[in-house]
Design an enzyme around this catalytic site. Structure first.
Site, PDB file in Angstrom:
ATOM      1  N   LYS A  42     -12.756  25.350 -25.937  1.00 42.19           N
ATOM      2  CA  LYS A  42     -12.436  26.545 -25.141  1.00 42.19           C
ATOM      3  C   LYS A  42     -12.157  27.750 -26.041  1.00 42.19           C
ATOM      4  CE  LYS A  42     -10.920  23.556 -21.374  1.00 42.19           C
ATOM      5  NZ  LYS A  42      -9.834  22.822 -20.714  1.00 42.19           N
ATOM      6  N   TYR A  60     -19.841  23.441 -19.070  1.00 44.24           N
ATOM      7  CA  TYR A  60     -18.443  23.187 -19.439  1.00 44.24           C
ATOM      8  C   TYR A  60     -18.269  21.779 -20.037  1.00 44.24           C
ATOM      9  CZ  TYR A  60     -13.596  21.834 -18.766  1.00 44.24           C
ATOM     10  OH  TYR A  60     -12.328  21.333 -18.986  1.00 44.24           O
ATOM     11  N   VAL A 111      -8.154  16.555 -25.124  1.00 45.48           N
ATOM     12  CA  VAL A 111      -7.818  15.178 -24.735  1.00 45.48           C
ATOM     13  C   VAL A 111      -8.544  14.126 -25.583  1.00 45.48           C
ATOM     14  CG1 VAL A 111      -7.044  15.623 -22.356  1.00 45.48           C
ATOM     15  CG2 VAL A 111      -9.458  15.136 -22.784  1.00 45.48           C
TER      16      VAL A 111
END
Ligand code: DON
Length: 304
Positions: free
Chosen positions: A64, A188, A258
């Site tokens: 991101k 994404y 993550v």
């Protein structure tokens, strides 16, 4: 630097292998929780490595930061009409706040915000073309053309992205997503599935330690003002609802994923990356955070 890294990493050995692997993405659930790697790269190019620093892992939400850099280069402050820059105080995939705030995500690092970044990056292109452009940016700032997308992780995530699909659909109903939801999700999820190691990530983030200027490549990547803003958003939002805890413990801007990676920027000094797949309850690497806390303590690097 090597001494700082080794002293700090040895002090947190009991944390390695603890925490929970991100098993909501099936391809990530198989990773050995005992991995631990760390790298430091100084602005003058000195590298120090520890443990599994050359093992590739899924960068997940760390991507991101690359998306935000590219979007700020593309449209600058126009971005803030579609995404805020406030800490969310909620989980990275929370739906509730998005509805209350009429489809405008709190910041670009929660999933809803990063879906808007992907929508902007798409700009009427196919996901394939958009992905190849973002990937070439990552390869460029890393100075490593071998970096790529792990297609198994990308496919695994696309086929289970029900929560992200609901965020994107809700934002589309609020006119904050322009492209087809499927194209936004593909972009994404594929960016989350980029594979890199600790050393490559240090290299890729060096421009943020150098006020937007990459001192090794001798190249301006982004303006000093934009670099300062990205670092500020990492400081306040880089660890979701644990951003306050991370700032208290580490005192430096950082971004987690993550996959268990965390990249930390030490302005005017360099970049630190850690990786260990076991996560705490907020989805941030448990041993990685402990290692960064120890590195910050031993080195006395902080911005406070
Ligand atoms: O969309 C997701 O849920 C993941 N691809 C990325 C989430 C993530 O890395 C949050 N990090 N701590």
């Amino acid at each position: 630097m090597q001494q700082i890294l080794e002293t700090a990493c040895k002090s947190i050995q009991d944390k390695i292998g603890t925490g929970q692997i991100a098993n909501y993405i099936p391809a990530l659930a198989r990773i050995n929780p005992k991995h631990f790697g760390a790298s430091i790269l100084s602005l003058d190019g000195e590298v120090s490595n520890y443990g599994d620093s050359k093992v590739l892992f899924s960068i997940q939400s760390i991507s991101k930061v690359f998306s935000l850099t590219l979007v700020l280069r593309m449209i600058g402050d126009e971005l803030w009409k579609r995404v805020h820059h406030e800490p969310s105080g909620n989980a990275f995939n929370s739906i509730v706040q998005l509805e209350m705030e009429r489809g405008i995500p709190r910041n670009p690092f929660i999933n809803a915000g990063a879906l808007v970044l992907s929508d902007i990056l798409l700009k009427n292109k196919s996901p394939e073309i958009c992905l190849s452009e973002v990937l070439s940016f990552i390869q460029d700032v890393s100075r490593d053309p071998s970096i790529g997308i792990d297609t198994e992780v990308a496919e695994s995530e696309i086929s289970t992205a029900h929560r992200n699909a609901s965020l994107a659909n809700f934002m589309k109903s609020c006119q904050n997503i322009e492209h087809e939801v499927a194209a936004v999700l593909e972009t994404y999820c594929s960016l989350c599935a980029v594979s890199m190691n600790c050393e490559q990530l240090c290299r890729a983030f060096l421009y943020l330690a150098g006020e937007g200027f990459d001192p090794i490549a001798k190249k301006r990547i982004i303006s000093p003002e934009m670099a300062r803003r990205i670092n500020s958003i990492m400081m306040l939002c880089g660890h979701y609802d644990a951003s306050g805890d991370f700032a208290y413990r580490v005192g430096l801007p950082g971004k987690s994923g993550v996959g268990g990676g965390i990249v930390v920027v030490v302005p005017e000094v360099g970049v630190i990356t850690v990786w260990s797949p076991g996560l705490n309850q907020n989805g941030n690497s448990l041993a990685g955070t402990a290692a960064l806390e120890a590195i910050a303590k031993v080195s006395n690097w902080n911005i406070l």
